[in-house]
Design an enzyme around this catalytic site. Structure first.
Site, PDB file in Angstrom:
ATOM      1  N   ASP A 100     -14.930 -56.765 -16.978  1.00 50.22           N
ATOM      2  CA  ASP A 100     -14.014 -56.854 -15.843  1.00 50.22           C
ATOM      3  C   ASP A 100     -14.516 -57.860 -14.816  1.00 50.22           C
ATOM      4  O   ASP A 100     -15.701 -57.855 -14.479  1.00 50.22           O
ATOM      5  CB  ASP A 100     -13.908 -55.478 -15.159  1.00 50.22           C
ATOM      6  CG  ASP A 100     -13.611 -54.344 -16.134  1.00 50.22           C
ATOM      7  OD1 ASP A 100     -12.450 -54.206 -16.521  1.00 50.22           O
ATOM      8  OD2 ASP A 100     -14.553 -53.611 -16.515  1.00 50.22           O
ATOM      9  N   ASP A 126     -10.647 -57.938 -18.538  1.00 52.51           N
ATOM     10  CA  ASP A 126      -9.708 -57.733 -17.429  1.00 52.51           C
ATOM     11  C   ASP A 126     -10.059 -58.677 -16.288  1.00 52.51           C
ATOM     12  O   ASP A 126     -11.216 -58.745 -15.872  1.00 52.51           O
ATOM     13  CB  ASP A 126      -9.795 -56.291 -16.894  1.00 52.51           C
ATOM     14  CG  ASP A 126      -9.179 -55.274 -17.841  1.00 52.51           C
ATOM     15  OD1 ASP A 126      -8.336 -55.673 -18.670  1.00 52.51           O
ATOM     16  OD2 ASP A 126      -9.539 -54.092 -17.744  1.00 52.51           O
ATOM     17  N   ASP A 153     -14.962 -53.111 -22.305  1.00 57.16           N
ATOM     18  CA  ASP A 153     -14.378 -54.397 -21.939  1.00 57.16           C
ATOM     19  C   ASP A 153     -15.276 -55.070 -20.916  1.00 57.16           C
ATOM     20  O   ASP A 153     -16.341 -54.546 -20.587  1.00 57.16           O
ATOM     21  CB  ASP A 153     -12.955 -54.198 -21.371  1.00 57.16           C
ATOM     22  CG  ASP A 153     -12.959 -53.498 -20.016  1.00 57.16           C
ATOM     23  OD1 ASP A 153     -14.029 -53.118 -19.519  1.00 57.16           O
ATOM     24  OD2 ASP A 153     -11.862 -53.347 -19.441  1.00 57.16           O
TER      25      ASP A 153
HETATM   26  N1  CTP Z   1      -9.300 -49.795 -12.546  1.00 63.91           N
HETATM   27  C1  CTP Z   1      -8.208 -49.766 -11.725  1.00 63.91           C
HETATM   28  N2  CTP Z   1      -6.951 -49.885 -12.218  1.00 63.91           N
HETATM   29  C2  CTP Z   1      -6.757 -50.037 -13.531  1.00 63.91           C
HETATM   30  C3  CTP Z   1      -7.852 -50.092 -14.411  1.00 63.91           C
HETATM   31  C4  CTP Z   1      -9.133 -49.958 -13.873  1.00 63.91           C
HETATM   32  O1  CTP Z   1      -8.384 -49.627 -10.529  1.00 63.91           O
HETATM   33  N3  CTP Z   1      -5.525 -50.142 -13.995  1.00 63.91           N
HETATM   34  C5  CTP Z   1     -10.632 -49.690 -11.985  1.00 63.91           C
HETATM   35  C6  CTP Z   1     -11.191 -48.320 -12.198  1.00 63.91           C
HETATM   36  O2  CTP Z   1     -11.467 -47.722 -10.976  1.00 63.91           O
HETATM   37  C7  CTP Z   1     -12.454 -48.537 -12.993  1.00 63.91           C
HETATM   38  C8  CTP Z   1     -12.688 -50.039 -12.991  1.00 63.91           C
HETATM   39  O3  CTP Z   1     -11.468 -50.626 -12.589  1.00 63.91           O
HETATM   40  O4  CTP Z   1     -13.542 -47.904 -12.390  1.00 63.91           O
HETATM   41  C9  CTP Z   1     -13.069 -50.520 -14.343  1.00 63.91           C
HETATM   42  O5  CTP Z   1     -12.221 -49.957 -15.310  1.00 63.91           O
HETATM   43  P1  CTP Z   1     -12.601 -49.850 -16.826  1.00 63.91           P
HETATM   44  O6  CTP Z   1     -12.875 -51.193 -17.368  1.00 63.91           O
HETATM   45  O7  CTP Z   1     -11.526 -49.071 -17.487  1.00 63.91           O
HETATM   46  O8  CTP Z   1     -13.889 -48.897 -16.842  1.00 63.91           O
HETATM   47  P2  CTP Z   1     -15.440 -49.217 -16.752  1.00 63.91           P
HETATM   48  O9  CTP Z   1     -15.981 -48.336 -15.713  1.00 63.91           O
HETATM   49  O10 CTP Z   1     -15.671 -50.673 -16.601  1.00 63.91           O
HETATM   50  O11 CTP Z   1     -15.975 -48.693 -18.137  1.00 63.91           O
HETATM   51  P3  CTP Z   1     -16.090 -49.482 -19.527  1.00 63.91           P
HETATM   52  O12 CTP Z   1     -17.516 -49.874 -19.653  1.00 63.91           O
HETATM   53  O13 CTP Z   1     -15.684 -48.485 -20.563  1.00 63.91           O
HETATM   54  O14 CTP Z   1     -15.173 -50.658 -19.486  1.00 63.91           O
HETATM   55 MN    MN Z   2     -14.761 -52.059 -17.923  1.00 60.47          MN
HETATM   56 MN    MN Z   3     -11.255 -52.751 -17.537  1.00 58.92          MN
END
Ligand code: CTP
Ligand code: MN
Ligand code: MN
Ligand code: MN
Length: 444
Positions: free
Chosen positions: A206, A368, A204
């Site tokens: 963020d 997100d 995703d």
């Molecule tokens: N996070 C959080 N609370 C959530 C979801 C995520 O605090 N409900 C934080 C986590 O600590 C995470 C960061 O937001 O490290 C990003 O989350 P995520 O998008 O799930 O992971 P990524 O590290 O960005 O990996 P990806 O590339 O798969 O998206």
């Molecule tokens: Mn992410």
């Molecule tokens: Mn995320």
């Protein structure tokens, strides 16, 4: 004697937040094996076991060289009996029997496929698995009542399981910036999550949004979402309002690891054209749209210079330009994006879309958005940059080594019974008595 120094002579600290963990490291064969077991444990809701495998993998990611023999690991922290056994097996035989069995097990495959649906967690997936539902297609046929998130997850299943590229993340960033600045000029938008850590792809994208005048950010999310919706950029969104102020637990003592910021879990409609070029339009250009504020074309040269080369650079916290005047793009001006996959062709429409004729000119992307008050910005930035294990280790370090409580909102010192302010990540690391670890080295 096998080549390579005894790694244990290099002292390796035991918390991942004390170590530099780059994205690219020397032990991928081993960490891939351990990650499978971690994933399997998490899908079986055995969190403790999952964390043990994740910690072992993170330790290996931080080592300065390839491990060739188990004897090199003597005295290193974080390697439990089970992880060591798996590591030895992989070093000696090239594969681990347990990992092979896991990856080929019906349950693991089904749980991965089902939790790969946006809105479906391990509990739900397990219930479905025990009913004989093993794939998204099985679920579709089952006639189960699904919630709104799950319906969207199923509808866009294939696309949402295609990695999001860095160029797509940048394109989404420009849309988000347009939306935020349209409703609150002066707001700041920062790319967080895996892309901030230097990943080239993600599941995703963020973003963290804030405004230097504390309070101006209140109620921002619904306005941003309305703007995005009106422009046709959203396929799905669920906005959660800020529940921080009315919570009773206190800022640094959340009831769960979940923070209370105003947030939005969404699915964006990102325009692409058939030749693998991207544009940032949702629907057609709205008449009356100010050409000066129309979205920019995407230049393929990545504007975000990676922190790997200048790890302590302040600019790394602001990968997206703050103020841009965007010329109205001419179709012929769109630069080619060599790395952008042709999603329209890659995606096979197994679910629901099969009747649609021909390739589409857009794809679905998970996004997100989080809004934080300026005073909590550094904590939010640190908390949302990840990796998940790095965050967990920071909180564990704070509690066990410093008698402090860290959240994405605040840092509380339990001995001095006071909150510790910080306006940068560097200050938070300093409060915690930790060496500063830049985002690119938080890939634990
Ligand atoms: N996070 C959080 N609370 C959530 C979801 C995520 O605090 N409900 C934080 C986590 O600590 C995470 C960061 O937001 O490290 C990003 O989350 P995520 O998008 O799930 O992971 P990524 O590290 O960005 O990996 P990806 O590339 O798969 O998206
Ligand atoms: Mn992410
Ligand atoms: Mn995320
Ligand atoms: Mn970076």
């Amino acid at each position: 004697e096998k080549p390579g120094l005894e790694l244990a002579v290099v002292s390796v600290p035991s918390y991942a937040c004390q170590r530099h963990t780059p994205l690219l490291h020397h032990n991928t064969t081993l960490t891939d094996a351990l990650s499978i077991l971690a994933e399997n444990a998490e899908l079986s809701e055995n969190e403790g076991r999952g964390v043990a495998f994740r910690r072992a993998a993170a330790l290996l990611k931080s080592l300065p060289q390839e491990v060739r023999g188990a004897e090199q690991l003597r005295g290193l922290p974080c390697l439990g009996e089970h992880s060591l056994r798996v590591i030895k097996e992989v070093l000696e035989d090239g594969v681990s029997h347990e990992v092979e069995t896991t990856t080929h097990s019906e349950q693991f495959k089904a749980m991965k496929a089902l939790t790969g649906i946006f809105g479906v967690g391990a509990k739900t997936a397990d219930r479905w698995f025990r009913e004989g539902i093993h794939t998204p297609s099985d679920l579709q046929r089952s006639g189960h009542t699904l919630n709104r998130a799950q319906r969207a997850g199923l509808q866009y299943y294939d696309e949402l399981n295609l990695p999001v590229t860095k160029s797509e993340a940048v394109a989404i960033g420009q849309i988000v910036e347009r939306a935020v600045h349209a409703v609150l000029p002066g707001a700041e938008i920062i790319l967080i999550g895996g892309f901030r850590r230097g990943k080239q792809t993600g599941h995703d994208v963020d973003f963290l949004i804030t405004h230097p005048d504390e309070g101006r950010e209140e109620g921002l999310m619904p306005k941003v979402v309305s703007w995005l919706e009106a422009q046709g950029f959203l396929l799905y969104q669920k906005t959660t309002r800020n529940s921080y102020l009315e919570s009773k637990e206190g800022p640094a003592r959340p009831a769960s690891n979940m923070d209370r910021f105003e947030r939005c879990f969404s699915i964006f409609r990102l325009s692409t054209d058939n030749e693998g070029r991207e544009i940032q339009t949702g629907r057609e250009i709205q008449t009356g749209d100010d050409p000066q504020t129309y979205s920019p074309t995407l230049t393929n040269t990545d504007p975000h210079t990676h922190s790997d080369t200048h790890p302590h650079s302040k600019t790394d916290s602001h990968p997206l330009p703050q103020t841009l005047v965007f010329p109205k793009p001419q179709t012929s001006d769109f630069p080619r994006l060599p790395q952008t996959p042709d999603h329209a062709q890659k995606v096979s429409w197994v679910l629901g879309h099969s009747q649609c004729s021909g390739p589409r000119s857009w794809r679905a992307v998970r996004v997100d958005l989080v809004v934080s008050p300026y005073s909590q910005f550094a904590f939010a930035l640190l908390g949302w940059t990840g990796s998940k294990l790095f965050e967990r280790e920071l909180r564990r370090w704070a509690v066990h080594e410093k008698a402090m409580t860290l959240s994405s909102h605040a840092l509380y010192d339990r001995k001095r019974t006071q909150y510790l302010r910080a306006s940068s990540e560097e200050e938070i690391f300093a409060h915690l008595g930790l060496e500063y670890i830049p985002p690119c080295d938080r890939n634990a």
